[in-house]
Write an enzyme that holds these catalytic residues in place. Structure first.
Site, PDB file in Angstrom:
ATOM      1  N   ASP A  25      -4.526  -3.749  -1.062  1.00  0.00           N
ATOM      2  CA  ASP A  25      -4.991  -2.669  -0.742  1.00  0.00           C
ATOM      3  C   ASP A  25      -4.464  -1.973  -2.704  1.00  0.00           C
ATOM      4  O   ASP A  25      -5.678  -1.421  -3.327  1.00  0.00           O
ATOM      5  CB  ASP A  25      -4.172  -1.585  -0.224  1.00  0.00           C
ATOM      6  CG  ASP A  25      -4.235  -1.089   1.392  1.00  0.00           C
ATOM      7  OD1 ASP A  25      -4.473  -1.068   1.308  1.00  0.00           O
ATOM      8  OD2 ASP A  25      -3.180  -1.365   2.049  1.00  0.00           O
ATOM      9  N   GLU A  71       0.635  -0.259  -4.260  1.00  0.00           N
ATOM     10  CA  GLU A  71      -0.597  -0.761  -3.579  1.00  0.00           C
ATOM     11  C   GLU A  71      -1.408  -0.014  -3.677  1.00  0.00           C
ATOM     12  O   GLU A  71      -2.738   0.090  -3.427  1.00  0.00           O
ATOM     13  CB  GLU A  71      -0.379  -1.580  -2.700  1.00  0.00           C
ATOM     14  CG  GLU A  71      -0.216  -0.293  -1.366  1.00  0.00           C
ATOM     15  CD  GLU A  71       0.427  -0.562   0.684  1.00  0.00           C
ATOM     16  OE1 GLU A  71       0.100  -1.686   0.956  1.00  0.00           O
ATOM     17  OE2 GLU A  71       1.054  -0.101   1.006  1.00  0.00           O
ATOM     18  N   HIS A 111       0.850  -2.907  10.484  1.00  0.00           N
ATOM     19  CA  HIS A 111      -0.962  -2.975  10.501  1.00  0.00           C
ATOM     20  C   HIS A 111      -0.718  -4.315  11.960  1.00  0.00           C
ATOM     21  O   HIS A 111      -1.724  -4.955  12.405  1.00  0.00           O
ATOM     22  CB  HIS A 111      -0.956  -3.709   9.504  1.00  0.00           C
ATOM     23  CG  HIS A 111      -1.814  -2.962   8.971  1.00  0.00           C
ATOM     24  ND1 HIS A 111      -2.527  -1.850   9.309  1.00  0.00           N
ATOM     25  CD2 HIS A 111      -1.460  -2.654   7.546  1.00  0.00           C
ATOM     26  CE1 HIS A 111      -3.016  -1.052   8.203  1.00  0.00           C
ATOM     27  NE2 HIS A 111      -2.709  -2.077   6.855  1.00  0.00           N
ATOM     28  N   ARG A 158       8.181  -4.197   8.153  1.00  0.00           N
ATOM     29  CA  ARG A 158       7.813  -3.851   7.179  1.00  0.00           C
ATOM     30  C   ARG A 158       7.630  -2.580   7.951  1.00  0.00           C
ATOM     31  O   ARG A 158       6.726  -2.843   9.148  1.00  0.00           O
ATOM     32  CB  ARG A 158       5.969  -4.305   6.667  1.00  0.00           C
ATOM     33  CG  ARG A 158       5.585  -2.893   5.996  1.00  0.00           C
ATOM     34  CD  ARG A 158       4.033  -3.611   5.554  1.00  0.00           C
ATOM     35  NE  ARG A 158       3.428  -3.878   6.339  1.00  0.00           N
ATOM     36  CZ  ARG A 158       1.308  -4.302   5.584  1.00  0.00           C
ATOM     37  NH1 ARG A 158       1.651  -4.442   4.923  1.00  0.00           N
ATOM     38  NH2 ARG A 158       0.592  -4.876   6.403  1.00  0.00           N
TER      39      ARG A 158
END
Length: 248
Positions: A162, A136, A35, A60
């Site tokens: 999430d 998540e 993200h 990540r």
């Protein structure tokens, strides 16, 4: 890795910001390639700045894709957080992408930068690289004990926004809803019963401290974007309401 790992989270394409986090003393800094606004080339510069001050460079990745995982590992990431792990089979695929064949994996050989900066990298890679599977989704939560039992997995990492959405809850920061906290406790227990770590994106230092007290081994306590926004808003509030200035 230390018993408790204090992690900072980098969302902006800012190698200097990564270096500042490391200089501040965080045990690890995660470069968010899912993200965050970073590309691979910028991530490498961030890894350099993080390692310069003795912190661990983490990433990540965008997805549970061996090609993506291999690239960040070859570039020197020492921790990989993989999103959307919902089944033991997905967790096994993730672990294998992080390990060479002699360690039971299928990682392709080519540690171009990692072998330059870390002594005996190939032989020690299973020891050096921490593989964390994100819990998540509703399916991932329901399978959490089986996921935690995946051979070679180093830890579970909670994605709170999430996970909240998966159970029809708002993705609020510092979620203290009792039902949500019960789910966090179950994930911590699943990790620790399997002898692996549990981490979480906490978002604020206060929430991170609370999660450490609940038994979390690793907390991502701050993001660069939130620190910058908070600092900018604080400066403006000190000066006075914005809008009174003129250009030039």
């Amino acid at each position: 890795m230390k018993d408790q790992n204090y992690n900072a989270w980098l969302l902006s394409p800012n190698p200097l910001g990564a270096e500042i986090f490391a200089k501040a003393g965080f045990d690890s800094v995660t470069v968010d390639m899912q993200h965050g606004m970073l590309d691979f080339r910028t991530a490498i510069d961030c890894f350099r700045g993080i390692a310069l001050h003795g912190s661990q460079p983490w990433a990540r990745v965008e997805a549970n894709d061996p090609a993506l995982i291999t690239k960040v590992l070859d570039a020197g990431a020492l921790g990989v957080i993989c999103p959307l792990i919902s089944t033991p089979e997905q967790a096994d695929d993730f672990v294998k992408a992080c390990r060479y064949q002699f360690d039971g994996g299928n990682r392709s050989f080519g540690p171009v930068r990692a072998a330059l900066v870390l002594d005996d990298y190939v032989g020690r890679s299973a020891e050096l690289v921490t593989a964390m599977a994100m819990i998540e989704t509703r399916e991932g939560f329901n399978n959490v004990e089986a996921i935690a039992a995946t051979p070679g997995l180093d830890g579970l990492f909670i994605g709170p926004a999430d996970l909240a959405l998966a159970f029809d809850m708002a993705p609020t920061p510092e979620n203290r809803d009792p039902a949500f906290i019960e789910r966090i406790d179950r994930i911590i227990a699943a990790a620790h019963d399997a002898g692996i770590l549990c981490g979480m994106f906490a978002g604020t230092p206060e929430y991170a401290k609370d999660m450490l007290a609940r038994g979390m081994d690793m907390v991502s306590a701050v993001t660069d974007t939130q620190i910058l926004l908070n600092g900018a808003q604080s400066a403006l509030s000190t000066i006075g309401p914005p809008g009174g200035h003129t250009a030039g």
